[in-house]
Scaffold this active site. Structure first.
Site, PDB file in Angstrom:
ATOM      1  N   LYS A  35      14.158 -38.578 -56.902  1.00 39.96           N
ATOM      2  CA  LYS A  35      13.235 -37.440 -56.766  1.00 39.96           C
ATOM      3  C   LYS A  35      11.798 -37.963 -56.794  1.00 39.96           C
ATOM      4  O   LYS A  35      11.570 -39.134 -57.120  1.00 39.96           O
ATOM      5  CB  LYS A  35      13.469 -36.446 -57.907  1.00 39.96           C
ATOM      6  CG  LYS A  35      13.192 -37.015 -59.292  1.00 39.96           C
ATOM      7  CD  LYS A  35      13.645 -36.067 -60.395  1.00 39.96           C
ATOM      8  CE  LYS A  35      13.455 -36.720 -61.756  1.00 39.96           C
ATOM      9  NZ  LYS A  35      14.043 -35.928 -62.836  1.00 39.96           N
ATOM     10  N   ARG A 130      15.258 -25.620 -70.706  1.00 44.62           N
ATOM     11  CA  ARG A 130      14.551 -25.459 -69.433  1.00 44.62           C
ATOM     12  C   ARG A 130      15.506 -24.769 -68.465  1.00 44.62           C
ATOM     13  O   ARG A 130      15.380 -23.586 -68.208  1.00 44.62           O
ATOM     14  CB  ARG A 130      14.094 -26.813 -68.869  1.00 44.62           C
ATOM     15  CG  ARG A 130      13.070 -27.526 -69.755  1.00 44.62           C
ATOM     16  CD  ARG A 130      12.499 -28.748 -69.068  1.00 44.62           C
ATOM     17  NE  ARG A 130      13.560 -29.592 -68.485  1.00 44.62           N
ATOM     18  CZ  ARG A 130      13.365 -30.795 -67.991  1.00 44.62           C
ATOM     19  NH1 ARG A 130      12.137 -31.330 -68.001  1.00 44.62           N
ATOM     20  NH2 ARG A 130      14.350 -31.495 -67.486  1.00 44.62           N
ATOM     21  N   TYR A 256     -19.935 -46.054 -65.779  1.00 47.29           N
ATOM     22  CA  TYR A 256     -20.387 -44.697 -66.104  1.00 47.29           C
ATOM     23  C   TYR A 256     -20.336 -44.459 -67.613  1.00 47.29           C
ATOM     24  O   TYR A 256     -19.402 -44.878 -68.295  1.00 47.29           O
ATOM     25  CB  TYR A 256     -19.491 -43.660 -65.426  1.00 47.29           C
ATOM     26  CG  TYR A 256     -19.709 -43.541 -63.942  1.00 47.29           C
ATOM     27  CD1 TYR A 256     -20.915 -43.078 -63.430  1.00 47.29           C
ATOM     28  CD2 TYR A 256     -18.693 -43.879 -63.053  1.00 47.29           C
ATOM     29  CE1 TYR A 256     -21.105 -42.957 -62.060  1.00 47.29           C
ATOM     30  CE2 TYR A 256     -18.874 -43.752 -61.685  1.00 47.29           C
ATOM     31  CZ  TYR A 256     -20.085 -43.296 -61.193  1.00 47.29           C
ATOM     32  OH  TYR A 256     -20.264 -43.175 -59.841  1.00 47.29           O
ATOM     33  N   MET A 304     -13.874 -44.083 -59.681  1.00 48.84           N
ATOM     34  CA  MET A 304     -12.985 -43.608 -58.619  1.00 48.84           C
ATOM     35  C   MET A 304     -12.383 -44.756 -57.826  1.00 48.84           C
ATOM     36  O   MET A 304     -11.195 -44.763 -57.514  1.00 48.84           O
ATOM     37  CB  MET A 304     -13.750 -42.665 -57.679  1.00 48.84           C
ATOM     38  CG  MET A 304     -12.858 -42.036 -56.623  1.00 48.84           C
ATOM     39  SD  MET A 304     -13.748 -40.987 -55.480  1.00 48.84           S
ATOM     40  CE  MET A 304     -13.967 -39.509 -56.431  1.00 48.84           C
TER      41      MET A 304
HETATM   42  C1  LIG Z   1      14.903 -36.976 -63.421  1.00 49.06           C
HETATM   43  C2  LIG Z   1      16.251 -36.679 -63.907  1.00 49.06           C
HETATM   44  C3  LIG Z   1      17.096 -37.713 -64.359  1.00 49.06           C
HETATM   45  C4  LIG Z   1      16.648 -39.161 -64.440  1.00 49.06           C
HETATM   46  O1  LIG Z   1      15.955 -39.377 -65.632  1.00 49.06           O
HETATM   47  P1  LIG Z   1      15.488 -40.846 -66.077  1.00 49.06           P
HETATM   48  O2  LIG Z   1      14.945 -40.636 -67.433  1.00 49.06           O
HETATM   49  O3  LIG Z   1      14.441 -41.272 -65.115  1.00 49.06           O
HETATM   50  O4  LIG Z   1      16.691 -41.701 -66.036  1.00 49.06           O
HETATM   51  C5  LIG Z   1      18.377 -37.386 -64.758  1.00 49.06           C
HETATM   52  N1  LIG Z   1      18.814 -36.103 -64.724  1.00 49.06           N
HETATM   53  C6  LIG Z   1      18.033 -35.083 -64.311  1.00 49.06           C
HETATM   54  C7  LIG Z   1      18.567 -33.702 -64.298  1.00 49.06           C
HETATM   55  C8  LIG Z   1      16.733 -35.339 -63.897  1.00 49.06           C
HETATM   56  O5  LIG Z   1      15.960 -34.325 -63.488  1.00 49.06           O
END
Ligand SMILES: *Cc1c(COP(=O)(O)O)cnc(C)c1O
Length: 372
Positions: A35, A130, A256, A304
């Site tokens: 993802k 969640r 800065y 930046m």
């Molecule tokens: C992102 C995610 C993972 C992976 O988590 P990591 O800590 O990066 O291994 C696993 N399960 C779900 C549902 C996630 O959203």
């Protein structure tokens, strides 16, 4: 010369990290989580290194589409399921498995027309609060799904909120087991930290582990243990160069806000990397950084497009002639010296996850192929 900043993706490191994951879960199958564009690395760029995976976990249909376009035919799971009923068409078309975490998603499924029934991952909210069905509602959600002709197979999943702490998965694991014990279906519980802190534990690592950060070489429980202690290697390296130097007198300030004042005469290097590249502005003076593979620290505020490093502690050849020297913001230097991204993240009061995902679009990438 073009602006010298560049991010590298190390294919061999990905393969080795995947093997490391495999060793911790030899009985289970691995869903490599890609993802957020593979945690900022780019799905196309990590695909080769993750060829050995059993499946992928994604957030959005477009990520699944990218994997199918790359020729991947195995399992792909939408980790939050569909966001509207129309996406069920995409699931049918791309043969995606998808999470079901609420009743609306079951309603949509019950009205969905498909030739081929779907495989879904029914999610229990075992304490994270969640997504997911409450433990007491889990069984009825399962029965509702099980009665639908649109469903071929139901797997059971939950997600841990505290798996990076020793024993932190136990309470949720017990809740999950208690409320799913009579239900048929494969299980998917572990993320990276749950897997690494409970290797080969059948309850936690059965049947599909969902692994993200470990594949990319982030520690699963920083700062208790470092990535290298888990034998994980950095996949993303962010490198740039020194484009200017300044010789400071005692009392001169840098950057800065003049937050850094030279305690003595010293030479500083100006690095072509700033917060518009994704380097965290919250990293204060003293954040570790490598110049020609040698450890030194940043000084003053990150701006930046630039940041400053202390050259005064470096070996003489770099100190005297720093222009064009390689700077490693995180990951490995060309010579193989490693600055763990977790260390930089800690100095910036954030996580490796956020730094990886936050790399800016303007930073060009190069994939380092595995020479084997
Ligand atoms: C992102 C995610 C993972 C992976 O988590 P990591 O800590 O990066 O291994 C696993 N399960 C779900 C549902 C996630 O959203």
């Amino acid at each position: 010369m073009t602006r010298p900043i560049k991010a590298f993706v190390d294919t061999k490191a990905l393969k080795d990290n995947l093997s490391c994951v495999r060793q911790k879960s030899s009985q289970s199958q691995i869903l490599s989580v890609v993802k957020a564009n593979a945690y900022g690395h780019g799905i196309e760029r990590v695909f080769e290194g993750l060829r050995g995976t059993d499946g992928f976990g994604v957030l959005e249909v477009c990520e699944a589409q990218t994997l199918r376009d790359l020729g991947f035919r195995g399992p792909i799971v939408l980790l939050e399921g569909v966001f509207d009923s129309r996406e069920l068409e995409d699931c049918s078309r791309l043969q995606l498995w998808h999470t079901v975490h609420c009743n609306e998603q079951i309603d949509w499924l019950s009205r969905h027309k498909t030739h081929k029934p779907h495989r879904v991952f029914l999610k229990m909210n075992s304490g994270m609060n969640r997504l997911g069905f409450k433990p007491e509602q889990f069984k009825s959600a399962w029965s509702r799904l099980n009665a639908l002709p649109q469903i071929e197979e139901i797997s059971l999943m939950t997600h841990f909120s505290d798996a990076d702490q020793e024993g932190g998965a136990l309470a949720q694991l017990n809740t999950f087991k208690h409320h799913s014990q009579d239900l048929i279906g494969e299980r998917s519980l572990a993320n990276s930290s749950a897997l690494f802190l409970n290797p080969q534990d059948p309850d936690i690592t059965q049947d599909w582990v969902r692994v993200g950060i470990a594949l990319y070489g982030g520690s699963v429980n920083h700062p208790s243990q470092r990535a290298s202690q888990w034998s994980l290697q950095p996949v993303m390296s962010l490198r740039s160069k020194i484009i200017a130097t300044q010789d400071l007198k005692t009392g001169d300030s840098v950057g800065y806000g003049s937050t850094f004042t030279a305690p003595k005469a010293m030479r500083v290097g100006i690095v072509a990397c700033g917060y518009a590249d994704g380097y965290p502005r919250s990293a204060e003076s003293g954040t570790p950084i490598l110049v020609n593979g040698q450890l030194t620290q940043t000084i003053g505020r990150v701006s930046m497009d630039m940041l400053c490093v202390d050259l005064s502690t470096l070996e003489e050849d770099v100190r005297m002639n720093p222009l064009g020297s390689e700077v490693t913001l995180w990951g490995s230097s060309q010579t193989g010296a490693i600055l763990e991204i977790d260390t930089v993240a800690q100095h910036a009061k954030t996580l490796a996850y956020e730094l990886m995902c936050g790399l800016a679009n303007r930073v060009p990438f190069e994939v380092i192929a595995d020479s084997n």
